[in-house]
Design a protein around this motif. Structure first.
Motif, PDB file in Angstrom:
ATOM      1  N   ALA A   1       2.390   1.806  -3.428  1.00 29.25           N
ATOM      2  CA  ALA A   1       1.405   2.328  -4.377  1.00 29.25           C
ATOM      3  C   ALA A   1       1.148   3.819  -4.125  1.00 29.25           C
TER       4      ALA A   1
ATOM      5  N   ALA B   1       0.838  -1.203   0.000  1.00 27.56           N
ATOM      6  CA  ALA B   1       0.000   0.000   0.000  1.00 27.56           C
ATOM      7  C   ALA B   1       0.873   1.254   0.000  1.00 27.56           C
TER       8      ALA B   1
ATOM      9  N   PRO C   1      -9.344   4.310  -5.842  1.00 27.72           N
ATOM     10  CA  PRO C   1      -8.990   2.933  -6.229  1.00 27.72           C
ATOM     11  C   PRO C   1      -7.966   2.294  -5.288  1.00 27.72           C
ATOM     12  N   LEU C   2      -7.048   3.110  -4.744  1.00 28.14           N
ATOM     13  CA  LEU C   2      -6.075   2.570  -3.793  1.00 28.14           C
ATOM     14  C   LEU C   2      -6.765   2.100  -2.520  1.00 28.14           C
TER      15      LEU C   2
ATOM     16  N   ALA D   1      -9.788   1.037  -2.305  1.00 23.72           N
ATOM     17  CA  ALA D   1     -10.508  -0.198  -2.633  1.00 23.72           C
ATOM     18  C   ALA D   1      -9.536  -1.379  -2.727  1.00 23.72           C
ATOM     19  N   GLN D   2      -8.358  -1.128  -3.264  1.00 25.50           N
ATOM     20  CA  GLN D   2      -7.369  -2.191  -3.441  1.00 25.50           C
ATOM     21  C   GLN D   2      -6.704  -2.596  -2.125  1.00 25.50           C
ATOM     22  N   PHE D   3      -6.487  -1.616  -1.245  1.00 24.79           N
ATOM     23  CA  PHE D   3      -5.796  -1.872   0.026  1.00 24.79           C
ATOM     24  C   PHE D   3      -6.739  -1.545   1.191  1.00 24.79           C
ATOM     25  N   PRO D   4      -7.420  -2.538   1.733  1.00 24.68           N
ATOM     26  CA  PRO D   4      -8.384  -2.293   2.803  1.00 24.68           C
ATOM     27  C   PRO D   4      -7.753  -1.700   4.064  1.00 24.68           C
TER      28      PRO D   4
END
Length: 182
Positions: A24, A21, A113-114, A116-119
């Motif tokens: 990113a 995370a 989107p980050l 959503a990708q990394f809870p």
């Protein structure tokens, strides 16, 4: 990129996120130089980006009608609008630059989107809220315990029933009744 990642890990609360995370986020950050005495956020407006103070000083305040606005100085490593982006809330404070600043920004369109990708991004906000609620509950309990000991605000006079307080009140009464001029 490695320097940016290392700085995020050592200077920001983002350090609790996973390495993936953080990588990113570090890759998506934009650098902005802002001159001193510039407003970068206006309170009660939609949040458009995550802001990380890389260098310089910021000042944050929320205006109120009935008392002076409490002001907070923000130093490098401060992350602004993380919870507001996750919870889709408005900016809670106006933020201005006190000195020339370097900011790292992450637009909402990139952050969503980050998240959503990394809870972990959302989980950290949940943990912060849970901690704040726990602190609030503790403070409410403390105030309930201390409430019987509150002394009401005295409008005038000497408070107390000690010999000293009684003697002082009597002395004031005697002085007030003595009309002689010195």
């Amino acid at each position: 990129m490695a320097d940016r990642l290392s700085w995020l890990q050592t200077h920001t609360p983002l350090r609790s996120l996973s390495l993936a995370a953080l990588e990113a986020i570090a890759a998506a950050l934009r650098t902005e130089a802002i001159a001193a005495n510039r407003r970068i956020v206006l309170e009660d407006t939609p949040v458009t980006q995550l802001i990380i103070l890389r260098s310089g000083e910021l000042e944050a305040y929320h205006t109120t009608r009935d008392r002076p606005a409490p002001v907070t100085t923000l130093l490098p490593g401060t992350v602004l609008h993380w919870p507001e982006l996750v919870l889709e809330q408005r900016a809670p404070q106006t933020v201005i630059t006190l000195t020339d600043c370097e900011l790292w920004t992450l637009p909402r369109e990139v952050f969503a989107p980050l998240a959503a990708q990394f809870p972990g991004l959302r989980q950290q906000v949940s943990q912060q809220l849970q901690s704040a609620l726990s602190d609030l509950a503790h403070e409410q309990e403390r105030q309930a315990v201390l409430r019987p000991y509150l002394v009401p605000r005295v409008k005038q006079g000497i408070v107390g029933s000690s010999r000293y307080a009684v003697r002082l009140r009597q002395g004031i009464k005697e002085a007030a009744s003595d009309r002689r001029r010195y």
